[in-house]
Design an enzyme around this catalytic site. Structure first.
Site, PDB file in Angstrom:
ATOM      1  N   THR A   1       0.839  -1.198   0.000  1.00 36.48           N
ATOM      2  CA  THR A   1       0.000   0.000   0.000  1.00 36.48           C
ATOM      3  C   THR A   1       0.875   1.249   0.000  1.00 36.48           C
ATOM      4  OG1 THR A   1      -1.954   1.037   0.962  1.00 36.48           O
ATOM      5  CG2 THR A   1      -0.399   0.080   2.529  1.00 36.48           C
TER       6      THR A   1
ATOM      7  N   LYS B   1       3.494   1.477  -3.719  1.00 38.16           N
ATOM      8  CA  LYS B   1       2.892   0.755  -4.852  1.00 38.16           C
ATOM      9  C   LYS B   1       3.681   0.917  -6.153  1.00 38.16           C
ATOM     10  CE  LYS B   1      -1.889   0.734  -3.172  1.00 38.16           C
ATOM     11  NZ  LYS B   1      -3.280   1.014  -3.476  1.00 38.16           N
TER      12      LYS B   1
ATOM     13  N   ASP C   1      -6.424  -3.595  -7.080  1.00 39.53           N
ATOM     14  CA  ASP C   1      -7.319  -2.441  -6.864  1.00 39.53           C
ATOM     15  C   ASP C   1      -8.216  -2.274  -8.088  1.00 39.53           C
ATOM     16  OD1 ASP C   1      -6.368  -1.657  -4.352  1.00 39.53           O
ATOM     17  OD2 ASP C   1      -4.792  -0.393  -5.214  1.00 39.53           O
TER      18      ASP C   1
ATOM     19  N   ALA D   1      -7.701  11.626 -10.218  1.00 43.04           N
ATOM     20  CA  ALA D   1      -6.624  11.161 -11.101  1.00 43.04           C
ATOM     21  C   ALA D   1      -5.382  10.818 -10.287  1.00 43.04           C
ATOM     22  CB  ALA D   1      -6.306  12.230 -12.144  1.00 43.04           C
TER      23      ALA D   1
ATOM     24  N   ASN E   1     -10.900  15.772 -12.790  1.00 45.46           N
ATOM     25  CA  ASN E   1     -10.050  15.965 -11.612  1.00 45.46           C
ATOM     26  C   ASN E   1      -9.921  17.443 -11.287  1.00 45.46           C
ATOM     27  OD1 ASN E   1      -8.350  14.688  -9.625  1.00 45.46           O
ATOM     28  ND2 ASN E   1      -6.599  15.661 -10.622  1.00 45.46           N
TER      29      ASN E   1
END
Ligand code: NAP
Length: 265
Positions: A61, A65, A100, A124, A146
């Site tokens: 996480t 990542k 995810d 985004a 965004n």
């Protein structure tokens, strides 16, 4: 006993240990799920150490990542997204996956949402990127909106067939859209929505990636407009389910994992 784990920083409040350990107990698997907090810049070392120590599978996480890409062979989806949240050590080299993206798609599908037509992804950042690729791979036409327009346009340039916009375009984009996903942090621990309520309608399926609180303002507005709503705990659940199934080769006890997860929220 097998050891599975999570690397991130911080990981103190992660919901993954109870979710995965409930699955081990249900299926009588002799395993534990533990969390590790390497320092920034130590992601690759942590993956190598986990492999050396015989860790069976690793979740990843924030903020690692992207950094773990150096230490794994990413599958096609993870390579295109440029981020890995699940590492499998069963091959010659650690392989990296992005559950995810798959988790968001599966959360929608399990709620009988038909994945065709057009989708609007708000946000985004990391979640917006993974979800946009996941939905585009399903064949949806993806529009990304965004706050920072430049980031929406940059992401849209990477996602097949996507277009990028500012938040002011949401009203127009949502007319005739089939799927809406909130992938911003707006609504997390606050009663705010990133989408004007009058832009929502009853032909929409609305997924909010935010899972704390479970019922966000966006989901309440969506339900009031007659939309199908899917909360962020479903996405979190299915990213975990996908990781579990990849690591163990067994069908995950989805109900048990869901109960364990929601019991923590
Ligand atoms: P991130 O990379 O930091 O991206 C944050 C996003 O939120 C950016 O698009 C940012 O826009 C936007 N944003 C932040 N504050 C905003 C505001 N006040 N108004 C409008 N937009 C705002 O974070 P992330 O990792 O993508 O995570 C985003 C959310 O998804 C978090 O709530 C996280 O918990 C959730 N998430 C859920 C799951 C799940 O399994 N359910 C998985 C991953 C993430 P700018 O680019 O303009 O800054």
């Amino acid at each position: 006993m097998d050891v599975y784990g999570l690397i991130g920083n911080p990981v103190e409040h992660s919901l993954s240990p109870p979710m995965h350990e409930a699955a081990y107990e249900e299926l009588d698997i002799d395993a534990r799920y533990v969390t590790f907090e390497p320092a920034e810049g130590e992601a690759s070392d942590a993956v190598e150490a986990a492999e050396t120590l015989g860790v069976a599978g690793l979740n990843v996480t924030i903020p690692f990542k992207q950094a773990v890409l150096d230490a794994v062979d990413p599958d096609d989806l993870a390579a295109r997204i440029g981020a890995v949240n699940t590492i499998d050590f069963t091959g010659d080299r650690p392989t990296g996956h992005n559950t995810d993206a798959i988790g968001a798609v599966r959360a929608l599908r399990e709620h009988d949402v038909t994945l065709d037509g057009s989708a609007v992804v708000v946000g985004a950042g990391g979640a917006g990127r993974a979800i946009s690729f996941g939905l585009a791979d399903e064949g949806l036409n993806v529009s990304i909106a965004n706050r920072t327009v430049r980031k929406a346009k940059a992401l849209a340039g990477d996602v097949p067939g996507a277009d990028g916009h500012g938040l002011d375009a949401l009203g127009d984009l949502l007319t005739g859209a089939d799927v809406l996903v909130n992938a911003t942090s707006v609504g997390m621990d606050e009663d705010r929505s990133p989408v004007p309520s009058d832009a929502l309608h009853d032909d929409l399926a609305v997924l909010d990636a935010v899972y704390s609180p479970i019922e966000t303002r966006l989901l309440r507005d969506g339900a009031a407009a007659g939309a199908t709503t899917v909360d962020g705990a479903w996405m979190l659940l299915y990213q975990g389910v996908e990781a579990f199934e990849r690591w163990t080769g067994r069908d995950a006890p989805v109900e048990t994992m869901n109960e364990a997860l929601r019991g923590e929220l």
